[in-house]
Design an enzyme around this catalytic site. Structure first.
Site, short mmCIF file in Angstrom:
data_model
loop_
_atom_site.label_atom_id
_atom_site.label_comp_id
_atom_site.label_asym_id
_atom_site.label_seq_id
_atom_site.Cartn_x
_atom_site.Cartn_y
_atom_site.Cartn_z
N ARG A 143 -0.99 -29.99 -24.17
CA ARG A 143 -0.04 -29.06 -24.79
C ARG A 143 -0.63 -28.50 -26.08
O ARG A 143 -1.22 -29.24 -26.87
CB ARG A 143 1.28 -29.76 -25.09
CG ARG A 143 2.02 -30.17 -23.86
CD ARG A 143 3.53 -30.23 -24.03
NE ARG A 143 4.09 -30.82 -22.83
CZ ARG A 143 4.31 -30.17 -21.68
NH1 ARG A 143 4.05 -28.88 -21.61
NH2 ARG A 143 4.78 -30.79 -20.62
N ASP A 144 -0.46 -27.18 -26.25
CA ASP A 144 -0.93 -26.55 -27.49
C ASP A 144 -0.10 -27.08 -28.65
O ASP A 144 1.12 -27.21 -28.56
CB ASP A 144 -0.81 -25.02 -27.37
CG ASP A 144 -1.63 -24.30 -28.43
OD1 ASP A 144 -2.62 -23.64 -28.06
OD2 ASP A 144 -1.28 -24.40 -29.63
N ILE A 145 -0.77 -27.38 -29.77
CA ILE A 145 -0.10 -27.96 -30.93
C ILE A 145 0.83 -26.95 -31.60
O ILE A 145 1.75 -27.32 -32.32
CB ILE A 145 -1.15 -28.51 -31.93
CG1 ILE A 145 -0.56 -29.60 -32.81
CG2 ILE A 145 -1.76 -27.40 -32.76
CD1 ILE A 145 -1.61 -30.37 -33.59
N ASN B 55 -9.42 -16.41 -24.54
CA ASN B 55 -9.91 -15.66 -25.69
C ASN B 55 -11.40 -15.97 -25.86
O ASN B 55 -11.80 -17.13 -25.81
CB ASN B 55 -9.14 -16.07 -26.94
CG ASN B 55 -7.67 -15.69 -26.86
OD1 ASN B 55 -7.33 -14.66 -26.29
ND2 ASN B 55 -6.80 -16.52 -27.42
N VAL C 93 -11.07 -21.78 -31.52
CA VAL C 93 -11.70 -23.07 -31.21
C VAL C 93 -12.82 -22.80 -30.22
O VAL C 93 -12.57 -22.31 -29.10
CB VAL C 93 -10.69 -24.08 -30.62
CG1 VAL C 93 -11.38 -25.39 -30.27
CG2 VAL C 93 -9.55 -24.35 -31.61
N HIS D 151 -5.63 -20.69 -21.73
CA HIS D 151 -4.23 -20.82 -22.13
C HIS D 151 -3.34 -20.58 -20.90
O HIS D 151 -3.54 -19.59 -20.17
CB HIS D 151 -3.85 -19.75 -23.16
CG HIS D 151 -4.54 -19.86 -24.48
ND1 HIS D 151 -3.94 -20.40 -25.60
CD2 HIS D 151 -5.78 -19.48 -24.88
CE1 HIS D 151 -4.77 -20.35 -26.63
NE2 HIS D 151 -5.90 -19.79 -26.22
N HIS E 146 -11.51 -22.76 -23.22
CA HIS E 146 -10.18 -23.22 -22.79
C HIS E 146 -9.41 -22.06 -22.21
O HIS E 146 -9.57 -20.91 -22.61
CB HIS E 146 -9.42 -23.87 -23.95
CG HIS E 146 -9.34 -23.02 -25.19
ND1 HIS E 146 -10.39 -22.92 -26.08
CD2 HIS E 146 -8.36 -22.23 -25.67
CE1 HIS E 146 -10.05 -22.10 -27.06
NE2 HIS E 146 -8.82 -21.65 -26.84
#
Ligand code: 5GP
Ligand code: ZN
Length: 113
Positions: free
Chosen positions: A30-32, A86, A95, A101, A99
């Site tokens: 999960r994205d923070i 991205n 980052v 999303h 990854h």
């Protein structure tokens, strides 16, 4: 595997994260700072700086397939969702560990800013 890479440290378990799926070569967390009701990041365990470094098309395909599994498990496959990678500065990558999303749970606007 750069010691300073945030996502490598999450993969190693040095920094906690909520893991929602895991395979031998990838994890989904999960994205923070969630930008939608569902916001999960799918990342390879191997350090790759960006999509530009992902020369293994099979791996890229499996990351996408895992992202779809996540969307199904999160209950947003039918309502709809968006996969975003991205890449580098203009792509808004902050980052530098590849990854995907997985965003959904509400209508998403288009085009992006
Ligand atoms: P990018 O901007 O590189 O495409 O996406 C990086 C994402 O990582 C952002 O959505 C950001 O909220 C997320 N993020 C940054 N630090 C952490 C962290 O420590 N843990 C988790 N789970 N996500 C993070
Ligand atoms: Zn890394």
């Amino acid at each position: 595997m750069p010691e300073t890479c945030l996502f490598c440290r999450i993969v190693q378990g040095e920094i906690p994260a909520t893991v929602v799926a895991s395979t031998d070569e990838a994890i989904a967390i999960r994205d923070i700072d969630a930008k939608a009701p569902v916001h999960v990041l799918v990342l390879p365990k191997q350090h790759l700086r960006s999509l530009n470094d992902a020369t293994d098309a099979g791996l890229v395909g499996r990351l996408m397939a895992l992202a779809v599994d996540v969307a199904r498990n999160e209950g947003i496959a039918d309502s709809g969702y968006r996969l975003v990678i991205n890449t580098n500065e203009h792509g808004g990558q902050t980052v530098h560990h590849l990854h995907v999303h997985v965003l959904g749970g509400r209508p998403l606007r288009w085009p992006p800013g």
